[in-house]
Enzyme design. Structure first.
Site, PDB file in Angstrom:
ATOM      1  CG  HIS A   1      -8.660 -20.057 -47.171  1.00 36.41           C
ATOM      2  ND1 HIS A   1      -8.450 -20.379 -48.492  1.00 36.41           N
ATOM      3  CD2 HIS A   1      -7.993 -20.987 -46.441  1.00 36.41           C
ATOM      4  CE1 HIS A   1      -7.699 -21.466 -48.560  1.00 36.41           C
ATOM      5  NE2 HIS A   1      -7.393 -21.848 -47.336  1.00 36.41           N
TER       6      HIS A   1
ATOM      7  CG  HIS B   1      -5.416 -25.326 -49.994  1.00 34.59           C
ATOM      8  ND1 HIS B   1      -6.262 -26.306 -49.535  1.00 34.59           N
ATOM      9  CD2 HIS B   1      -5.482 -24.312 -49.097  1.00 34.59           C
ATOM     10  CE1 HIS B   1      -6.811 -25.915 -48.405  1.00 34.59           C
ATOM     11  NE2 HIS B   1      -6.360 -24.706 -48.120  1.00 34.59           N
TER      12      HIS B   1
END
Length: 334
Positions: free
Chosen positions: A58, A221
């Site tokens: 991320h 995700h």
């Protein structure tokens, strides 16, 4: 899906090593646990420690937000996976200044289990008081009325900043927790995916979208969204994201917001500014003031295509928190 990597099994540790070497004036790695990263700067005695963390992939979250006015430490997990309790506990011990530590992370089962375990160990073994605030900003993940069950996505940037500013002001742990919870309750995010990412270990796409498809509300995700259809214009997508946010968190004329248009990894700045342009037009038409704006990659999903829109509804206290200076490798605000 091509990547510039070495051994796929070592990619996270090599990334951390490269990051620490690139920014030694900001961040250092704990010898006791290589997944435990802390500020390399001296912090005041009695300052509340701010610990954030989560899975890799991320970037710039979460390592990029260690710095003045933001986080004091980060625990790093494998790609899209929670860090285990050990680096969380090691980071907690390193940043505690005697007044406690706040944990901030997204509302995911693995993170909750591991951070809660670390908090228990910090209390029992180290006599460190730990409080937790979960980020729950993803409007698409749970319907209105179930806000505390939502996923945490890009709105975590505002929640982390709120806690970091409150701690930097010298506020006690109870106040840092209150302000972080307030920031979270005033924050909403909606995203759109245009293309998948791939994990280094597999090289396979994390989900599938047709050449002319997009998905509204897909998680960072690859969790399923709320609607899949043909790719639309930037204006139409911006309108849809804003509509869903304002349905969930109504805003009145004259109110103020902070706006984040966040890239998911491979979306060009050109596209992100097109999105922001439309958001500004729509908010201006509704006579809602943009107090501060942020456009770029803040919380990504490897090389996923798409973006998210986050609004934080501001009062005087939160506006002051948003304005508070911060100095991190991936974010500077004066």
């Amino acid at each position: 899906m091509k990547k510039l990597i070495n051994n796929p099994q070592h990619v996270v540790d090599e990334m951390i090593e490269g990051y620490v070497k690139a920014y030694p004036e900001y961040i250092k790695q704990r010898n006791e646990n290589k997944r435990s990263l802390v500020t390399s700067r001296q912090t005041p005695d009695n300052k509340v420690g701010v610990l954030i963390g989560g899975g890799s992939g991320h970037e710039p979250a979460f390592m990029g937000y260690i710095g003045d006015g933001f986080a004091d430490g980060v625990a790093v997990g494998n790609i899209f996976a929670s860090p285990p309790p050990d680096p969380i506990l090691e980071t907690t011990k390193a940043i505690d200044k005697g007044t406690g530590v706040i944990y901030l992370y997204g509302n995911y089962a693995g993170d909750i289990m591991n951070f809660d375990m670390a908090a228990e160990l910090a209390d029992l073994e180290e006599d460190i008081r730990v409080e937790t605030v979960l980020v729950t900003d993803d409007v698409a993940s749970v319907a209105k009325g179930g806000e505390d069950q939502r996923r945490g996505i890009a709105g975590g940037f505002f929640v982390f900043k709120a806690a970091g500013a409150a701690a930097a002001k010298g506020l006690p742990l109870s106040e840092v927790v209150r302000i972080a919870k307030k920031a979270n309750s005033h924050t909403r995010t909606m995203g759109v995916a245009l293309s998948p990412c791939s994990l280094p270990q597999t090289g396979e796409p994390s989900f599938e979208l047709g050449e002319s498809e997009m998905e509204i509300g897909l998680g960072i995700h690859g969790e399923p969204g709320v609607e899949r259809g043909k790719v639309q214009t930037a204006n139409d997508v911006a309108d849809r994201l804003l509509k869903d946010i304002l349905h969930d968190m109504p805003l009145e004329q004259g109110e103020r917001v902070a706006v984040l248009v966040n890239g998911l990894g491979s979306t060009s700045r050109m596209e992100l500014y097109l999105m922001f342009r439309r958001i500004e037009q729509q908010l201006n038409q509704k006579q809602i003031t943009i107090h501060r704006s942020y456009v770029g990659d803040y919380i990504t999903s490897l090389e996923m295509g798409g973006c998210s829109l986050t609004l934080m509804k501001l009062d005087d206290e939160l506006a002051d928190i948003v304005d508070y200076p911060a100095d991190c490798p991936m974010f500077v605000q004066k």
